[in-house]
Design a protein around this motif. Structure first.
Motif, PDB file in Angstrom:
ATOM      1  N   LEU A 155       1.067  -1.414  -0.054  1.00  0.00           N
ATOM      2  CA  LEU A 155      -0.033   0.154  -0.075  1.00  0.00           C
ATOM      3  C   LEU A 155       0.565   1.301   0.013  1.00  0.00           C
ATOM      4  CD1 LEU A 155      -2.777   1.558   0.194  1.00  0.00           C
ATOM      5  CD2 LEU A 155      -2.785   1.267   2.896  1.00  0.00           C
ATOM      6  N   PHE A 156       2.334   1.456   0.788  1.00  0.00           N
ATOM      7  CA  PHE A 156       2.433   2.555   0.924  1.00  0.00           C
ATOM      8  C   PHE A 156       3.542   2.825   0.203  1.00  0.00           C
ATOM      9  CE2 PHE A 156       1.197   1.435   5.285  1.00  0.00           C
ATOM     10  CZ  PHE A 156       1.127   2.067   5.497  1.00  0.00           C
ATOM     11  N   PRO A 157       4.503   1.337  -0.892  1.00  0.00           N
ATOM     12  CA  PRO A 157       4.758   2.155  -2.065  1.00  0.00           C
ATOM     13  C   PRO A 157       3.793   2.924  -3.054  1.00  0.00           C
ATOM     14  CG  PRO A 157       6.428   0.189  -1.395  1.00  0.00           C
ATOM     15  CD  PRO A 157       4.424  -0.036  -0.588  1.00  0.00           C
ATOM     16  N   LEU A 158       3.098   2.064  -2.940  1.00  0.00           N
ATOM     17  CA  LEU A 158       1.970   2.508  -4.154  1.00  0.00           C
ATOM     18  C   LEU A 158       1.089   3.786  -3.614  1.00  0.00           C
ATOM     19  CD1 LEU A 158      -1.551   0.849  -5.494  1.00  0.00           C
ATOM     20  CD2 LEU A 158      -1.464   3.114  -4.828  1.00  0.00           C
ATOM     21  N   LEU A 159       1.505   4.297  -2.218  1.00  0.00           N
ATOM     22  CA  LEU A 159       0.786   6.054  -2.398  1.00  0.00           C
ATOM     23  C   LEU A 159       1.791   6.614  -2.605  1.00  0.00           C
ATOM     24  CD1 LEU A 159      -1.084   5.318   1.662  1.00  0.00           C
ATOM     25  CD2 LEU A 159      -1.900   5.747  -0.563  1.00  0.00           C
ATOM     26  N   PHE A 160       3.834   6.448  -2.506  1.00  0.00           N
ATOM     27  CA  PHE A 160       4.402   7.032  -2.843  1.00  0.00           C
ATOM     28  C   PHE A 160       4.577   7.345  -4.033  1.00  0.00           C
ATOM     29  CE2 PHE A 160       8.627   8.375  -4.005  1.00  0.00           C
ATOM     30  CZ  PHE A 160       9.172   9.032  -2.380  1.00  0.00           C
ATOM     31  N   GLY A 161       4.457   6.344  -5.008  1.00  0.00           N
ATOM     32  CA  GLY A 161       4.492   7.096  -6.805  1.00  0.00           C
ATOM     33  C   GLY A 161       2.790   7.171  -7.178  1.00  0.00           C
ATOM     34  N   LEU A 162       1.700   7.405  -6.120  1.00  0.00           N
ATOM     35  CA  LEU A 162       0.251   8.386  -6.833  1.00  0.00           C
ATOM     36  C   LEU A 162       0.965   9.843  -6.405  1.00  0.00           C
ATOM     37  CD1 LEU A 162      -2.849   6.192  -5.586  1.00  0.00           C
ATOM     38  CD2 LEU A 162      -1.535   6.340  -7.760  1.00  0.00           C
ATOM     39  N   GLY A 163       1.433   9.926  -5.876  1.00  0.00           N
ATOM     40  CA  GLY A 163       2.140  10.962  -5.507  1.00  0.00           C
ATOM     41  C   GLY A 163       2.516  12.285  -6.687  1.00  0.00           C
ATOM     42  N   TYR A 164       3.126  10.865  -8.083  1.00  0.00           N
ATOM     43  CA  TYR A 164       3.494  11.159  -8.974  1.00  0.00           C
ATOM     44  C   TYR A 164       2.602  11.740 -10.072  1.00  0.00           C
ATOM     45  CZ  TYR A 164       4.899  11.217 -14.197  1.00  0.00           C
ATOM     46  OH  TYR A 164       5.143  11.692 -15.601  1.00  0.00           O
ATOM     47  N   PHE A 165       1.303  11.121  -9.966  1.00  0.00           N
ATOM     48  CA  PHE A 165      -0.052  11.449 -10.993  1.00  0.00           C
ATOM     49  C   PHE A 165      -1.092  12.882  -9.656  1.00  0.00           C
ATOM     50  CE2 PHE A 165       1.657   6.790 -11.161  1.00  0.00           C
ATOM     51  CZ  PHE A 165       1.677   6.575 -13.051  1.00  0.00           C
ATOM     52  N   ALA A 171       7.738   7.413 -16.385  1.00  0.00           N
ATOM     53  CA  ALA A 171       6.715   8.272 -15.886  1.00  0.00           C
ATOM     54  C   ALA A 171       7.115   7.006 -13.568  1.00  0.00           C
ATOM     55  CB  ALA A 171       5.275   7.593 -15.693  1.00  0.00           C
ATOM     56  N   TRP A 172       6.975   8.290 -12.806  1.00  0.00           N
ATOM     57  CA  TRP A 172       8.236   7.620 -12.015  1.00  0.00           C
ATOM     58  C   TRP A 172       7.183   6.902 -10.926  1.00  0.00           C
ATOM     59  CZ3 TRP A 172       7.492   9.447  -7.400  1.00  0.00           C
ATOM     60  CH2 TRP A 172       7.873  11.132  -7.148  1.00  0.00           C
ATOM     61  N   GLY A 173       5.986   7.591 -10.457  1.00  0.00           N
ATOM     62  CA  GLY A 173       5.635   6.634 -10.038  1.00  0.00           C
ATOM     63  C   GLY A 173       4.797   5.250 -10.369  1.00  0.00           C
ATOM     64  N   LEU A 174       5.397   4.591 -11.528  1.00  0.00           N
ATOM     65  CA  LEU A 174       4.914   3.524 -11.623  1.00  0.00           C
ATOM     66  C   LEU A 174       5.662   2.861 -11.493  1.00  0.00           C
ATOM     67  CD1 LEU A 174       2.997   3.696 -15.530  1.00  0.00           C
ATOM     68  CD2 LEU A 174       2.234   3.642 -13.496  1.00  0.00           C
ATOM     69  N   SER A 175       7.292   3.064 -11.105  1.00  0.00           N
ATOM     70  CA  SER A 175       8.475   2.220  -9.866  1.00  0.00           C
ATOM     71  C   SER A 175       7.734   2.569  -8.408  1.00  0.00           C
ATOM     72  CB  SER A 175       9.187   3.564  -9.991  1.00  0.00           C
ATOM     73  OG  SER A 175       9.653   3.627 -11.471  1.00  0.00           O
ATOM     74  N   PHE A 176       7.340   2.792  -7.932  1.00  0.00           N
ATOM     75  CA  PHE A 176       6.282   2.234  -7.050  1.00  0.00           C
ATOM     76  C   PHE A 176       5.173   1.572  -6.915  1.00  0.00           C
ATOM     77  CE2 PHE A 176       8.986   5.869  -6.260  1.00  0.00           C
ATOM     78  CZ  PHE A 176      10.152   5.640  -5.155  1.00  0.00           C
ATOM     79  N   ILE A 177       4.295   1.712  -7.502  1.00  0.00           N
ATOM     80  CA  ILE A 177       2.599   1.401  -7.787  1.00  0.00           C
ATOM     81  C   ILE A 177       3.353   0.255  -7.943  1.00  0.00           C
ATOM     82  CG2 ILE A 177       1.104   1.248  -9.179  1.00  0.00           C
ATOM     83  CD1 ILE A 177       0.842   4.124  -9.350  1.00  0.00           C
ATOM     84  N   VAL A 178       3.985  -0.676  -9.137  1.00  0.00           N
ATOM     85  CA  VAL A 178       3.940  -1.847  -9.666  1.00  0.00           C
ATOM     86  C   VAL A 178       4.999  -2.884  -8.755  1.00  0.00           C
ATOM     87  CG1 VAL A 178       5.356  -4.281 -11.326  1.00  0.00           C
ATOM     88  CG2 VAL A 178       4.079  -1.054 -11.986  1.00  0.00           C
ATOM     89  N   PRO A 179       5.905  -2.952  -8.481  1.00  0.00           N
ATOM     90  CA  PRO A 179       6.334  -3.322  -6.930  1.00  0.00           C
ATOM     91  C   PRO A 179       5.960  -3.472  -5.744  1.00  0.00           C
ATOM     92  CG  PRO A 179       7.884  -2.089  -7.908  1.00  0.00           C
ATOM     93  CD  PRO A 179       6.381  -1.024  -8.656  1.00  0.00           C
ATOM     94  N   GLY A 180       4.662  -2.558  -5.211  1.00  0.00           N
ATOM     95  CA  GLY A 180       3.609  -2.331  -4.742  1.00  0.00           C
ATOM     96  C   GLY A 180       2.485  -3.474  -4.640  1.00  0.00           C
TER      97      GLY A 180
END
Length: 470
Positions: free
Chosen positions: A106-116, A185-194
């Motif tokens: 969840l939290f890597p996903l939230l970090f990545g969503l900061g980009y979007f 889109a560096w946000g996906l770099s967090f969202i996909v591992p999450g």
């Protein structure tokens, strides 16, 4: 097959934990890139040197802000680890691990969503890193406890040394996955591992077997010699429903076993989970914890990830976990000194010394966090209380995580005075780690010398008897 399934699932679990931690180190280069290399500013702002950076990391203090992100995770992880083991001892491991993995996604996903979501406030990323550090502590005590439940002491070092390669596999996969989207889109770099770690957590929820007894297997022997301990559990494939663990002498006869199954089953008394202070009283926990603090300090400063399998194999053969760690740390000190001087002579020499130093430093680190933690969590002083593995593992790894946070911090503070001083700091930490194991090493030597002395005494007595007979 259940042991193999447990190894695979726990391997994949902690691989995904490390995979989800890696993106931040990859994405940093995109949060504050070299904008001048990208051409003129399309927005025609006066600030042309940082027009492509991501606020709030677009200032001159971006290195300090990146350090704050790293330390927010490491400090939260170190503090949370001491608490995590207590919860892991009192909750079903399968639920605890699976829930922790979903939250860790969840939290890597939230970090990545900061980009979007176009978030540019520092506190958002700091809070996400702190929360991620806390939930990531659910992983290590849980997976070590699961593996410790299935494998006896005799083969733990080698098996867990090979199994510990999940760290490197996770880091490599995390770097590759994060690198796919870091430029677009560096946000996906967090969202996909999450998403990956959450998915693996769901798989573990459905398929992970916590204890051998849950599937009709007998538990491994934790306190037998390696030649008497096959290194794991025994199961019956023919009649899995007719197997019960620890049935006692009556189960030797088939009739008694059937009577036992037909009679109402007595509820087994659940062993009480050990307290934090009780875990500290287990012989060797404090020494190995402090040793890991300094060993991990050195390991995380240069990111050494080799040597765990070699250390595990030696410790299994000799039966001396502390002695193996101590010898490797003793040899590592002069190797670090040589690395400081020889490593400057070319890339080949630097790689060779890095491999040697990495194996010597990471060997004790990997051994302590895996086989030693499992050994101490099933120590004889517990008198059959098996609910100590998670707490002991958390204490040891939590103490080591303090060193992981201090190592890069001290290196950054000392490096302005010269890199020679950084190496001297690492050598001092290595020596301290070795000295902290002195009492345990002496105890192991006494254990080895006792049987040797008795064997010599028996040989002398036999010789005298033969001579008297003559």
């Amino acid at each position: 097959r259940y042991r193999g399934l447990t190894l695979v699932l726990t391997f994949l679990s902690y691989t995904s934990y490390h995979l989800s931690r890696k993106p931040i180190s990859i994405v940093k280069s995109q949060l504050h890139p070299n904008c001048s290399a990208l051409g003129p500013n399309p927005h025609n702002d006066s600030n042309s040197s940082t027009w492509c950076s991501w606020a709030p990391f677009d200032g001159d203090n971006y290195k300090e802000l990146f350090g704050a992100l790293d330390n927010a995770f490491l400090v939260a992880y170190a503090i949370g680890m001491f608490i995590s083991g207590i919860f892991g001892e009192r909750l079903p491991l399968r639920y605890y691990l699976s829930g922790g993995m979903v939250l860790s996604g969840l939290f890597p996903l939230l970090f990545g969503l900061g980009y979007f979501w176009h978030i540019h406030v520092l506190w958002y990323f700091i809070v996400v890193q702190v929360c991620n550090g806390l939930v990531q502590t659910t992983g290590w005590p849980s997976v070590v406890t699961c593996v410790g439940n299935w494998f006896g002491k005799g083969k733990r070092g080698l098996i867990m040394g090979i199994w510990n390669s999940h760290t490197s596999v996770g880091n490599i996969l995390g770097s590759l996955i994060a690198g796919v989207w870091v430029s677009s889109a560096w946000g996906l770099s967090f969202i996909v591992p999450g998403i990956i770690i959450a998915a693996v957590g769901i798989i573990c929820f459905f398929f992970l077997v916590e204890y051998p007894e849950d599937v009709g297997c007998s538990p491994p022997l934790h306190h037998m010699a390696s030649d008497e301990d096959p290194g794991g559990v025994t199961c019956s494939e023919k009649d899995p429903e007719g197997i019960t663990s620890n049935e006692g002498p009556l189960s030797i006869s088939g009739q008694s076993s059937r009577d036992h199954l037909n009679s109402p089953k007595e509820p087994a008394e659940e062993p009480e989970a050990i307290s934090f202070l009780g875990a500290l009283r287990i012989p060797g926990v404090v020494e190995f914890s402090l040793c890991l603090l300094f060993a991990k300090l050195v390991s995380y400063t240069f990111l050494y990830w080799l040597g765990g399998t070699f250390a595990g194999l030696i410790s299994d053969y000799t039966g001396g976990r502390a002695t193996t760690c101590c010898v490797m740390l003793v040899v590592a000190a002069p190797m670090l000194f040589l690395y400081n001087h020889i490593g400057q002579n070319g890339i080949g020499a630097s790689i060779a010394m890095l491999v040697v130093c990495g194996a010597l430093v990471n060997g004790p680190y990997a051994l302590i966090t895996t086989a030693v933690s499992a050994d101490l969590g099933t120590h004889e002083s517990l008198k059959g209380n098996a609910k100590a593995l998670s707490t002991v593992t958390a204490i040891i790894d939590g103490t080591g995580s303090i060193g992981a946070a201090l190592g890069p911090l001290l290196a950054g503070l000392i490096s302005p005075t010269g890199w020679n001083n950084v190496f001297y700091m690492l050598i001092a930490a290595d020596v301290l780690a070795c000295l902290l194991l002195t009492r345990v090493v002496v105890k192991e030597f006494r254990g080895w010398c006792g049987p040797m002395a008795r064997q010599r005494g028996s040989s002398v007595q036999l010789t005298e008897s033969v001579l008297d007979g003559k």
